[in-house]
Write a protein that holds these residues in place. Sequence first.
Motif, PDB file in Angstrom:
ATOM      1  N   ALA A  71       0.827  -1.207   0.000  1.00  0.00           N
ATOM      2  CA  ALA A  71       0.000   0.000   0.000  1.00  0.00           C
ATOM      3  C   ALA A  71       0.864   1.261   0.000  1.00  0.00           C
ATOM      4  O   ALA A  71       0.571   2.229  -0.707  1.00  0.00           O
ATOM      5  N   MET A  72       1.939   1.241   0.784  1.00  0.00           N
ATOM      6  CA  MET A  72       2.823   2.405   0.851  1.00  0.00           C
ATOM      7  C   MET A  72       3.487   2.648  -0.505  1.00  0.00           C
ATOM      8  O   MET A  72       3.572   3.796  -0.973  1.00  0.00           O
ATOM      9  N   ALA A  73       3.937   1.558  -1.154  1.00  0.00           N
ATOM     10  CA  ALA A  73       4.572   1.708  -2.472  1.00  0.00           C
ATOM     11  C   ALA A  73       3.569   2.237  -3.490  1.00  0.00           C
ATOM     12  O   ALA A  73       3.877   3.105  -4.321  1.00  0.00           O
ATOM     13  N   MET A  74       2.349   1.739  -3.421  1.00  0.00           N
ATOM     14  CA  MET A  74       1.316   2.149  -4.375  1.00  0.00           C
ATOM     15  C   MET A  74       1.008   3.643  -4.229  1.00  0.00           C
ATOM     16  O   MET A  74       0.952   4.385  -5.215  1.00  0.00           O
ATOM     17  N   VAL A  75       0.841   4.084  -3.009  1.00  0.00           N
ATOM     18  CA  VAL A  75       0.492   5.481  -2.749  1.00  0.00           C
ATOM     19  C   VAL A  75       1.661   6.408  -3.102  1.00  0.00           C
ATOM     20  O   VAL A  75       1.475   7.496  -3.648  1.00  0.00           O
ATOM     21  N   GLU A  76       2.861   5.922  -2.825  1.00  0.00           N
ATOM     22  CA  GLU A  76       4.051   6.714  -3.158  1.00  0.00           C
ATOM     23  C   GLU A  76       4.150   6.944  -4.664  1.00  0.00           C
ATOM     24  O   GLU A  76       4.573   8.017  -5.114  1.00  0.00           O
ATOM     25  N   SER A  77       3.727   5.960  -5.447  1.00  0.00           N
ATOM     26  CA  SER A  77       3.831   6.100  -6.903  1.00  0.00           C
ATOM     27  C   SER A  77       2.878   7.169  -7.428  1.00  0.00           C
ATOM     28  O   SER A  77       3.027   7.622  -8.567  1.00  0.00           O
TER      29      SER A  77
END
Length: 285
Positions: A264-270
């Motif tokens: 989730a963190m990687a997705m939102v960061e993108s």
Amino acid sequence: MTSLTADAHVHSEWSWDAGSDPASVGTMDRICARAVRIGLPGIVFTEHLDLDDAWAVEVPSDIGTTAQAYVDERGRVRLPAFDVDGYLEAVDRCRHAYPEMRILTGVEFGQPHLWDAQAAALLGSGAIDRVNGSLHMLPFGDALRTEPTTLYHRTPADDVMWAYLDEIPRMAAGSDSFEVFTHIDFAVRSWPTWDAGPFDARRFEEGFRGAMRALAGSGRALEMNTRRLWPWIPQWWAEEGGRSVTFGSDAHDAETLAANFPEAMAMVESFGFRPGRRPEDFWTR
Ligand SMILES: [Zn+2]
Ligand SMILES: [Zn+2]
């Protein structure tokens, strides 16, 4: 390894849907112990604050065994009051027992646009750090409300989804009390795939975008509920002007705490969102 961000949507035995199970005693402590073990730097215990007193069920098999405990002979759910004092004492004990972790108080306030006045004393007392606003129930019949899972059994699936999405701008406009809108995919959780086929968010894109515009326009944060990860949620949120997000596992036990957080963190960061200084700070863009 990237460090985890705070889990800002967690329930303990002080939430009615966990606390009716005797095995739930001590859940808050078990959650904190596991958080320390997995390196989770912060938790917001957002217990249910549900003030609706006439929640129709009518299809009792729709709801989990924990809620069954509160169904009366007419098929209505009568929920116990949130024990604020007991909850605050439990949080205090955990803060002393786990000083390495940031523990915040909170509520998951159901249908805040209908109950702001009744909750004003509690939410204005300064005891509650975070107010998550949740839309769990929609109008049902003349005077009742019920969850999408019940509505799907008696109303075309698309109508239920549209009713859910159309209610979100009303909730954003009708309440001053909540700062984060939770699980915008709530009506997707019980989507009747047996009847309507797999859920396709694009069929409801305008509804989701309209709801997001209303929430973003009111300055609110959107929760990334990590039970299911949908890339279109942070994408459309950013495109509709959303500036901030939180992360919430919606755990009711220690095992599902911070579930799917790295993804989730990687997705939102993108989509351009970045963490704040403290673990519980909103991620912003
Ligand atoms: Zn919820
Ligand atoms: Zn929840």
